[in-house]
Design an enzyme around this catalytic site. Structure first.
Site, short mmCIF file in Angstrom:
data_model
loop_
_atom_site.label_atom_id
_atom_site.label_comp_id
_atom_site.label_asym_id
_atom_site.label_seq_id
_atom_site.Cartn_x
_atom_site.Cartn_y
_atom_site.Cartn_z
N GLY A 182 0.80 -1.22 0.00
CA GLY A 182 0.00 0.00 0.00
C GLY A 182 0.83 1.27 0.00
N LYS A 219 17.20 1.06 -6.78
CA LYS A 219 17.35 2.14 -7.75
C LYS A 219 15.94 2.63 -8.09
CE LYS A 219 19.28 4.59 -11.04
NZ LYS A 219 19.93 5.82 -10.54
N GLU A 306 7.11 -6.55 -7.43
CA GLU A 306 6.56 -7.43 -6.39
C GLU A 306 5.47 -8.30 -6.98
OE1 GLU A 306 4.22 -5.92 -3.21
OE2 GLU A 306 3.09 -4.53 -4.45
N ASN A 308 1.64 -9.81 -5.96
CA ASN A 308 0.51 -9.85 -5.04
C ASN A 308 -0.13 -11.22 -5.14
OD1 ASN A 308 -0.35 -6.39 -5.63
ND2 ASN A 308 0.73 -7.28 -3.91
N ARG A 310 -2.91 -12.60 -4.50
CA ARG A 310 -4.36 -12.46 -4.30
C ARG A 310 -4.93 -11.80 -5.55
NH1 ARG A 310 -4.34 -6.97 -3.98
NH2 ARG A 310 -2.53 -6.03 -3.00
N VAL A 313 -7.66 -5.09 -6.67
CA VAL A 313 -8.78 -4.16 -6.86
C VAL A 313 -9.12 -4.02 -8.34
CG1 VAL A 313 -9.50 -1.75 -6.55
CG2 VAL A 313 -8.12 -2.86 -4.79
N ARG A 354 -11.23 4.53 -9.95
CA ARG A 354 -11.62 4.36 -8.54
C ARG A 354 -12.24 5.66 -8.04
NH1 ARG A 354 -6.80 0.92 -5.58
NH2 ARG A 354 -6.09 -0.21 -7.40
P1 ADP Z 1 3.51 -1.54 -2.38
O1 ADP Z 1 3.67 -2.99 -2.09
O2 ADP Z 1 3.62 -0.69 -1.16
O3 ADP Z 1 2.32 -1.23 -3.23
P2 ADP Z 1 5.32 -1.57 -4.67
O4 ADP Z 1 6.68 -2.15 -4.53
O5 ADP Z 1 4.30 -2.39 -5.38
O6 ADP Z 1 4.80 -1.13 -3.22
O7 ADP Z 1 5.42 -0.17 -5.40
C1 ADP Z 1 4.32 0.70 -5.49
C2 ADP Z 1 4.60 1.75 -6.53
O8 ADP Z 1 5.75 2.50 -6.20
C3 ADP Z 1 4.87 1.22 -7.93
O9 ADP Z 1 3.71 0.99 -8.66
C4 ADP Z 1 5.70 2.32 -8.54
O10 ADP Z 1 4.89 3.38 -9.00
C5 ADP Z 1 6.51 2.81 -7.37
N1 ADP Z 1 7.80 2.11 -7.33
C6 ADP Z 1 8.09 0.94 -6.75
N2 ADP Z 1 9.37 0.60 -6.93
C7 ADP Z 1 9.93 1.60 -7.65
C8 ADP Z 1 11.26 1.87 -8.16
N3 ADP Z 1 12.27 1.04 -7.94
N4 ADP Z 1 11.42 3.01 -8.86
C9 ADP Z 1 10.43 3.88 -9.08
N5 ADP Z 1 9.18 3.69 -8.63
C10 ADP Z 1 8.92 2.58 -7.92
#
Ligand code: ADP
Length: 470
Positions: A182, A219, A306, A308, A310, A313, A354
């Protein structure tokens, strides 16, 4: 005890009927619970809802065959209380539990508690949830499976290790909570002078949200799109991929608008994304529905961020372009029926918006209160997933999502036009919402061009000064 399959009186195969599976307990609330109850109803499966005292008058409580109060409003004492949810399932004779998304959906201990109590957990194995819930482990498992990952530290970092990593790969970098979700516990660091402060804030946020202050560092890829691949797997070697969704319109790392297919993904890149996702799922023996999230950068390269474990949304955009009901698919897999025979060919374009009870004019502050009047948009190609009705009181305890307006049309341009038409038809009176803000996003030339990145709202948000609609 084996699962039973029965023919309903009309000759339709009623999946999952039988002592172990009917009814299903839905461990969630709001539009999530309503979505899952609808799928169960279509399959002739009974449903048991759980609710907190704040939700006694909710739509999911009305729609389920049976409803059990599991505690006071605070999530920790109701929707996150594993013992209460399990007790609700066992005392009502449920055979299975659908966690929805959010709350306990990614708690391995909940999946395990279901299994320990003879309940089928409609989702992946507890082990898969555990591995993917730890972002560092997930990255190393994916890397070993040949999936490109964003360059990052191999483990948690203290401040000096974070500084060393940032010097090595160059700023900007992103600090992330290893247990994150989140967007919490995540901080972008533009240069060395702000690293220490960002570290303290991110660690504090991570501790508060996940009871773990562990951070790792990546990065930061700023000119990137958020592109994710929907998968459904039977856990025995069959993997289906359902194309990608683009979720680059985000505010503070929270998605606001999603579309499928992504306007930034070529056919060749799509094939590569899906092949990568398929290989990763086979490698880890994944079961159930899941999503692999990537950042895509110019030049058709993409990097895993990452998974998910599950449904998400934004799953309806995939349903609209493939014709596959992903909740039906989850139920079928959990019942041992395997993947849907008809995987669906893809067609057209879908967009999801949303609608949150938040006030864009006041920095998106949540706006709980009474919905005096609710009129969803109707007409061709429009789907609305929601739990709100006239007179519904939006409680202050949960997330602010009121409704998802999802549209489908032959191509992106028509989907955009349809989305704007639908949002103009939508009436929510009583609390400020993000409806008008969303219309402005849809009409922004940069969004309309399809050429936008995760920075879209940061760059263009200030131009979108739509008053909230109340
Ligand atoms: P969470 O699990 O909290 O949702 P995520 O790792 O899925 O976190 O990342 C959420 C959002 O953050 C991504 O959709 C992207 O927009 C941004 N983000 C994540 N990692 C990076 C990265 N290495 N560089 C730039 N933006 C990132």
């Amino acid at each position: 005890m084996p699962l039973r399959r029965e023919r309903a009186r009309d000759g339709r195969l009623a999946w999952c009927r039988g002592e172990m599976f009917d009814p299903v307990l839905i461990a969630n609330r709001g539009e999530v619970a309503v979505r899952v109850i609808r799928a169960c109803r279509e399959l002739g499966i009974g449903t048991v809802a759980v609710y907190s005292t704040a939700d006694a008058d909710s739509e999911h409580v009305r729609m389920a065959d049976l409803a059990v109060c599991i505690g006071p409003p605070q999530p920790a004492e109701s929707y996150l209380n594993i013992a209460s949810v399990i007790a609700a399932a066992t005392t009502t004779g449920c055979g299975a539990v659908h966690p929805g998304w959010g709350f306990l959906a990614e708690h391995a201990s909940f999946a395990r508690a279901c299994e320990d109590n003879g309940l089928v957990f409609i989702g992946p194995t507890p082990e898969a949830i555990e591995v993917m819930g730890d972002k560092i482990r997930a990255r190393s498992v994916m890397s070993a499976a040949g999936v490109p990952v964003v360059p990052g530290s191999p483990g948690p970092v203290d401040l000096s290790a974070a500084a060393a990593f940032a010097e090595e790969v160059g700023y900007p970098v992103l600090l992330k909570a290893t247990a994150g979700g989140g967007g919490r516990g995540m901080r972008l660091v533009e240069d060395a002078s702000t690293l220490a402060d960002a570290y303290t804030v991110a660690a504090g946020e991570a501790e508060a949200a996940f009871s773990s202050a562990d951070l790792y560092i990546e990065k930061a890829l700023l000119k990137a799109r958020h592109v994710e691949v929907q998968v459904v797997c039977d856990g025995a070697g069959a993997v289906a991929t359902f194309g990608e969704r683009d979720c680059s319109v985000q505010r503070r790392h929270q998605k606001l608008i999603e579309e499928a297919p992504s306007p930034g993904v070529s056919a060749a890149m799509r094939a590569s994304l899906e092949e990568t996702a398929r290989g990763a799922c086979l490698e880890i023996g994944y079961r159930g529905a899941g999503t692999l999230e990537f950042l895509a950068v110019p030049g058709d390269a993409f990097f895993f961020i990452e998974m998910n474990t599950r449904l998400q949304v934004e799953h309806p955009v995939t349903e609209l372009i493939t014709g596959v009901d992903l909740v039906h698919a989850q139920l079928a897999i959990a019942a041992g029926e395997g993947l849907p025979a008809e995987l669906g060919s893809r067609r057209g374009h879908a967009l999801e918006v949303r609608i949150n009870a938040e006030d864009p004019a006041r920095n998106f502050m949540p706006t709980p209160g009474t919905i005096e009047r609710f009129r969803p948009p109707l007409g061709p190609g429009v789907r609305v997933d929601t739990h709100i009705v006239d007179g519904y009181v939006v409680p202050p305890f949960y997330d602010s999502l009121l409704a998802k307006v999802i549209v489908h049309a032959a191509d992106r341009q028509r989907a955009l036009e349809r989305a704007v038409r639908a949002l103009n038809e939508l009436e929510i009176v009583g609390v400020p919402t993000t409806r008008e803000f969303a219309i402005e996003v849809l009409q922004h030339p940069q969004f309309a061009s399809g050429n936008y990145t995760t920075q879209f709202l940061e760059l263009h948000g200030p131009e979108l000064v739509a008053p909230s609609s109340a």
